[in-house]
Design a protein around this motif. Sequence first.
Motif, PDB file in Angstrom:
ATOM      1  N   MET A 102     -75.736 -65.868 -22.312  1.00  0.00           N
ATOM      2  CA  MET A 102     -75.777 -67.425 -22.245  1.00  0.00           C
ATOM      3  C   MET A 102     -76.971 -68.201 -22.995  1.00  0.00           C
ATOM      4  SD  MET A 102     -76.695 -70.019 -18.949  1.00  0.00           S
ATOM      5  CE  MET A 102     -78.479 -69.726 -19.022  1.00  0.00           C
ATOM      6  N   GLN A 103     -78.093 -67.679 -23.087  1.00  0.00           N
ATOM      7  CA  GLN A 103     -79.092 -68.578 -23.576  1.00  0.00           C
ATOM      8  C   GLN A 103     -79.012 -67.922 -25.412  1.00  0.00           C
ATOM      9  OE1 GLN A 103     -82.721 -66.759 -22.070  1.00  0.00           O
ATOM     10  NE2 GLN A 103     -82.519 -68.210 -20.155  1.00  0.00           N
ATOM     11  N   SER A 146     -70.678 -68.133 -14.829  1.00  0.00           N
ATOM     12  CA  SER A 146     -70.084 -69.272 -15.039  1.00  0.00           C
ATOM     13  C   SER A 146     -71.814 -69.809 -14.968  1.00  0.00           C
ATOM     14  CB  SER A 146     -69.695 -69.751 -13.835  1.00  0.00           C
ATOM     15  OG  SER A 146     -69.810 -71.134 -13.534  1.00  0.00           O
ATOM     16  N   PRO A 147     -72.179 -70.877 -15.876  1.00  0.00           N
ATOM     17  CA  PRO A 147     -73.414 -71.628 -15.984  1.00  0.00           C
ATOM     18  C   PRO A 147     -73.255 -72.904 -15.235  1.00  0.00           C
ATOM     19  CG  PRO A 147     -72.439 -71.698 -17.990  1.00  0.00           C
ATOM     20  CD  PRO A 147     -71.330 -71.040 -17.251  1.00  0.00           C
ATOM     21  N   MET A 206     -78.954 -74.484 -21.735  1.00  0.00           N
ATOM     22  CA  MET A 206     -78.649 -73.250 -21.622  1.00  0.00           C
ATOM     23  C   MET A 206     -79.381 -72.290 -22.456  1.00  0.00           C
ATOM     24  SD  MET A 206     -74.033 -73.511 -21.595  1.00  0.00           S
ATOM     25  CE  MET A 206     -74.095 -71.954 -21.864  1.00  0.00           C
ATOM     26  N   VAL A 244     -75.335 -67.833 -13.078  1.00  0.00           N
ATOM     27  CA  VAL A 244     -75.291 -66.804 -13.845  1.00  0.00           C
ATOM     28  C   VAL A 244     -75.931 -65.484 -13.523  1.00  0.00           C
ATOM     29  CG1 VAL A 244     -75.738 -66.107 -16.366  1.00  0.00           C
ATOM     30  CG2 VAL A 244     -74.925 -68.549 -15.884  1.00  0.00           C
ATOM     31  N   GLN A 258     -77.448 -63.688 -18.286  1.00  0.00           N
ATOM     32  CA  GLN A 258     -78.488 -64.834 -18.854  1.00  0.00           C
ATOM     33  C   GLN A 258     -78.758 -64.687 -20.294  1.00  0.00           C
ATOM     34  OE1 GLN A 258     -81.775 -66.171 -16.042  1.00  0.00           O
ATOM     35  NE2 GLN A 258     -83.139 -65.035 -17.846  1.00  0.00           N
ATOM     36  N   ASP A 272     -80.208 -69.543 -14.802  1.00  0.00           N
ATOM     37  CA  ASP A 272     -79.254 -70.296 -13.934  1.00  0.00           C
ATOM     38  C   ASP A 272     -78.887 -69.310 -12.974  1.00  0.00           C
ATOM     39  OD1 ASP A 272     -76.694 -71.044 -13.156  1.00  0.00           O
ATOM     40  OD2 ASP A 272     -76.318 -72.258 -14.716  1.00  0.00           O
ATOM     41  N   LEU A 276     -68.774 -64.958 -21.926  1.00  0.00           N
ATOM     42  CA  LEU A 276     -69.431 -65.579 -20.747  1.00  0.00           C
ATOM     43  C   LEU A 276     -68.066 -65.130 -19.653  1.00  0.00           C
ATOM     44  CD1 LEU A 276     -71.484 -68.737 -21.034  1.00  0.00           C
ATOM     45  CD2 LEU A 276     -72.171 -66.189 -20.843  1.00  0.00           C
ATOM     46  N   ALA A 298     -76.352 -75.069 -15.198  1.00  0.00           N
ATOM     47  CA  ALA A 298     -76.611 -75.739 -16.349  1.00  0.00           C
ATOM     48  C   ALA A 298     -75.719 -77.174 -16.330  1.00  0.00           C
ATOM     49  CB  ALA A 298     -76.279 -74.991 -17.721  1.00  0.00           C
TER      50      ALA A 298
END
Length: 277
Positions: free
Chosen positions: A221-222, A256-257, A201, A209, A218, A206, A250, A260
């Motif tokens: 998440m990262q 939602s990833p 992630m 996302v 994004q 993604d 999130l 990933a």
Amino acid sequence: MRALKLHELSLADRLADMAVEALIDEADLSPKPALVDRRGNGAHSDLHLGLMHASALSLWPMFKEMAEAAIEFGEVGLPLREALGRIGREGEQAMLITTHGVNTHRGAIWALGLLTAAAALAPRDIPLNAARLALLNDRYVPQPMSHGAQVAQRYGARGAREEAQLGFPSVLQRGLPQLHKSRRQNVGEQNARLDALLAIMTDLADTCVLYRAGLEGQHAMQRGAQAVLDAGGSATLAGRRHLHELDQQLLALNASPGGAADLLAACLFIDRLDGAL
Ligand SMILES: CC(C)(COP(=O)(O)OP(=O)(O)OC[C@H]1O[C@@H](n2cnc3c(N)ncnc32)[C@H](O[C@H]2O[C@H](COP(=O)(O)OP(=O)(O)OP(=O)(O)O)[C@@H](O)[C@H]2O)[C@@H]1O)[C@@H](O)C(=O)NCCC(=O)NCCS
Ligand SMILES: Nc1ncnc2[nH]cnc12
């Protein structure tokens, strides 16, 4: 009746088993940020763990057929690529019938399908052969305005297709090394797998996302995934706090990833293949 011995299973049978097991292991792994897991449905109103399991099992014949096609064609080329495309589209239909129309594993069909075929072709160079297959243009692929295509237009992210064409860098350069590193630190298998997911992630575009939560999603998440790893990973108390924060963030963004998650399944599949072929 004579009992079937394990070693009597064909290569295609064993590869299909391993692909489905990787999907089930991914679904069961908990707590995954904003994804379906043993705790609940994450950021998805139309998904739950039972559906992820049923979807994974419905794909077994498809993975077996993909492996058999690879063995039959025997080399990377357009005939094999187009056979995989046809089998993959039929697999998607089987998935949609099982899930009553919910997209559970479209990205996984793509990534694990290519890797299964590549593993059936030759035990060495699996990601490279998967990439060579992904680079070939299937003339029969439909061109719908998928979420991925819309995100590509808006942000220039090329998502699942590019990840495969580059030989799965998120898996080989992030997920697998982190899985091995965390295992060496004896953090326990579930924590090692969570760390592998987080490592994927940290750098992924993604499209799931991006479609749902744009660049804000994004970045969340990262950065959030990196913060867990920087704090010592999922096995530490500090890491768990950051993981909880990432989950909440999130969920608030409805991000939602899913991409990933598919790549974690690809990572667990390659890990399983190691020594099994
Ligand atoms: C070439 C394809 C991969 C098509 O790709 P494209 O990007 O055009 O299509 P999408 O269907 O939008 O995306 C593919 C899925 O790949 C996953 N993914 C996302 N980013 C990445 C990434 N960077 N690297 C790898 N994989 C990635 C992701 O899958 C997961 O998310 C799915 C849920 O997504 P979505 O439908 O958008 O769901 P929601 O947001 O929940 O929608 P709502 O319900 O809210 O509306 C879930 O399935 C996860 O798996 C992307 O979704 C290839 O798929 C293709 O060509 N298919 C045609 C059949 C074929 O020829 N197959 C070949 C077999 S070898
Ligand atoms: N565990 C999961 N939750 C939501 N979407 C997914 N796509 C693939 N695996 C997933």
